[in-house]
Write a protein that holds these residues in place. Structure first.
Motif, short mmCIF file in Angstrom:
data_model
loop_
_atom_site.label_atom_id
_atom_site.label_comp_id
_atom_site.label_asym_id
_atom_site.label_seq_id
_atom_site.Cartn_x
_atom_site.Cartn_y
_atom_site.Cartn_z
N SER A 199 0.84 -1.19 0.00
CA SER A 199 0.00 0.00 0.00
C SER A 199 0.89 1.26 0.00
O SER A 199 0.52 2.26 -0.57
CB SER A 199 -0.93 0.00 1.21
N SER B 200 3.34 -12.60 0.74
CA SER B 200 3.71 -11.29 1.26
C SER B 200 5.22 -11.05 1.10
O SER B 200 5.66 -9.98 0.66
CB SER B 200 3.29 -11.23 2.73
N GLU C 6 -1.83 -7.85 -6.52
CA GLU C 6 -3.27 -8.11 -6.40
C GLU C 6 -3.53 -9.36 -5.55
O GLU C 6 -4.37 -9.36 -4.65
CB GLU C 6 -3.89 -8.29 -7.79
N ASP D 91 -1.55 -10.70 -3.32
CA ASP D 91 -1.17 -10.42 -1.93
C ASP D 91 -2.28 -9.65 -1.22
O ASP D 91 -2.64 -9.95 -0.07
CB ASP D 91 0.15 -9.62 -1.92
N SER D 92 -2.84 -8.68 -1.94
CA SER D 92 -3.89 -7.85 -1.35
C SER D 92 -5.14 -8.68 -1.04
O SER D 92 -5.73 -8.56 0.04
CB SER D 92 -4.18 -6.72 -2.33
N HIS E 243 -4.37 -11.18 1.83
CA HIS E 243 -4.27 -10.43 3.08
C HIS E 243 -5.67 -10.10 3.63
O HIS E 243 -5.94 -10.25 4.82
CB HIS E 243 -3.47 -9.15 2.84
#
Ligand SMILES: [Zn+2]
Ligand SMILES: [Zn+2]
Length: 301
Positions: A2, A223, A274, A276-277, A280
């Motif tokens: 981020s 991550s 994308e 990872d997001s 998460h």
């Protein structure tokens, strides 16, 4: 990630140059080409070809097992350094992998005026569709076949703390980083070839079904891989299968042999970010989720 996104968004508002300026340098990364199509053929083995071979450049090869020998159609990679070559994976059962590898080695030696080179046979992970050809290399001269278990992988590549530290192998003017990424399988690794900037991601990240057996380990691995990609110049992320179609969000049914309209092999850092997001956001409760280019697919043990 981020942080990086916000830096770029802010930079875009001020100047596109600022965002470009913040990226890692590409100096020294050798260019090459990933074919737009790596079609593995249909069910008929007419012609006897068991592997399709493609050159990324003169020292980096992509091998794909023919569909007629295995619906898995795994992808293998062969990298040449000055002193050693490295073969990542040996494919599924039912195919002669030794002949195409030896042919590529002979051609490389002839081109480089060399008599011999050592070969390291390593594995993206220990599943059978990536190690079945090992038996064809165990008695090959000047060849080191790396063990499939985590301890062997750690020892060979010098990973001090698994999975948090990064190991390495120097093939001679070709340094390759070895990043532990357990989750799909305990001994999963990614390889980063500093010469081309290619990140080889095995069954952990590719245009297809990402089978997750250890959700917590997988989330941490994605991550760490995303953090690695943010701090290195990554040109392509190349995995070990293609199961998605060219239609967004759609994979071929499991076990499909002939895939005439399959997704391209190479993915970019954006797709990793994308993934990872999304992983998460799942906060440890992983559910089967189709993204545009791949599907997160937890497997209940
Ligand atoms: Zn696998
Ligand atoms: Zn596989």
């Amino acid at each position: 990630m981020s942080d990086i996104r916000s830096v770029c968004t802010l930079a875009a508002a001020v100047s596109m140059l600022a965002c470009t300026h913040a990226r890692p340098s590409s100096v020294g990364v050798e260019p090459g080409r990933v074919p737009a199509s790596l079609y593995a053929g249909g069910a008929d083995c007419a012609g006897g070809l068991t592997f399709h071979v493609y050159a990324y450049d003169a020292d980096f090869y992509i091998l794909r097992q023919a569909a007629c020998t295995s619906f898995e159609k795994p992808l293998l990679y062969l990298l040449f350094g000055r002193d050693r070559a490295l073969l990542l994976d040996t494919g599924d059962k039912g195919a002669d992998v030794r002949t195409p590898v030896d042919t590529l080695v002979r051609a490389w030696l002839a081109r480089n005026g060399r008599a011999a080179t050592r070969l390291v046979v390593a594995h993206s992970h220990a599943h059978s569709d990536h190690v079945a050809g090992d038996t064809q290399f165990v008695r090959r001269p000047a060849t080191d076949v790396v063990g499939r278990d985590t301890a062997s992988v750690r020892a060979f590549f010098g990973v001090r703390r698994w999975p948090d530290d990064i190991g390495a192998i120097d093939l001679g003017e070709r340094a390759v980083d070895v990043i532990p990424i357990p989750g799909h399988q305990m001994a999963s690794i990614a390889l980063y070839d500093r010469r081309t900037g290619i990140l080889l991601t095995g069954d952990t990240f590719y245009p297809g079904r990402l089978f997750v057996r250890d959700t917590a380990a997988f989330a941490r691995s994605i991550s760490r891989l995303t953090a690695f990609a943010a701090s290195h110049h990554v040109t392509h992320l190349l995995g070990a299968h293609i199961e998605n179609t060219r239609t967004a969000y759609r994979d071929y049914p499991e076990g499909t042999v002939d895939q005439p309209a399959e997704h391209a092999l190479d993915l970019g850092v954006a797709q990793l970010v994308e993934l990872d997001s999304v992983v998460h956001a799942m906060r440890g409760r992983m559910t089967r989720t189709a993204l545009r280019d791949m599907t997160i697919w937890p497997v209940v043990p």
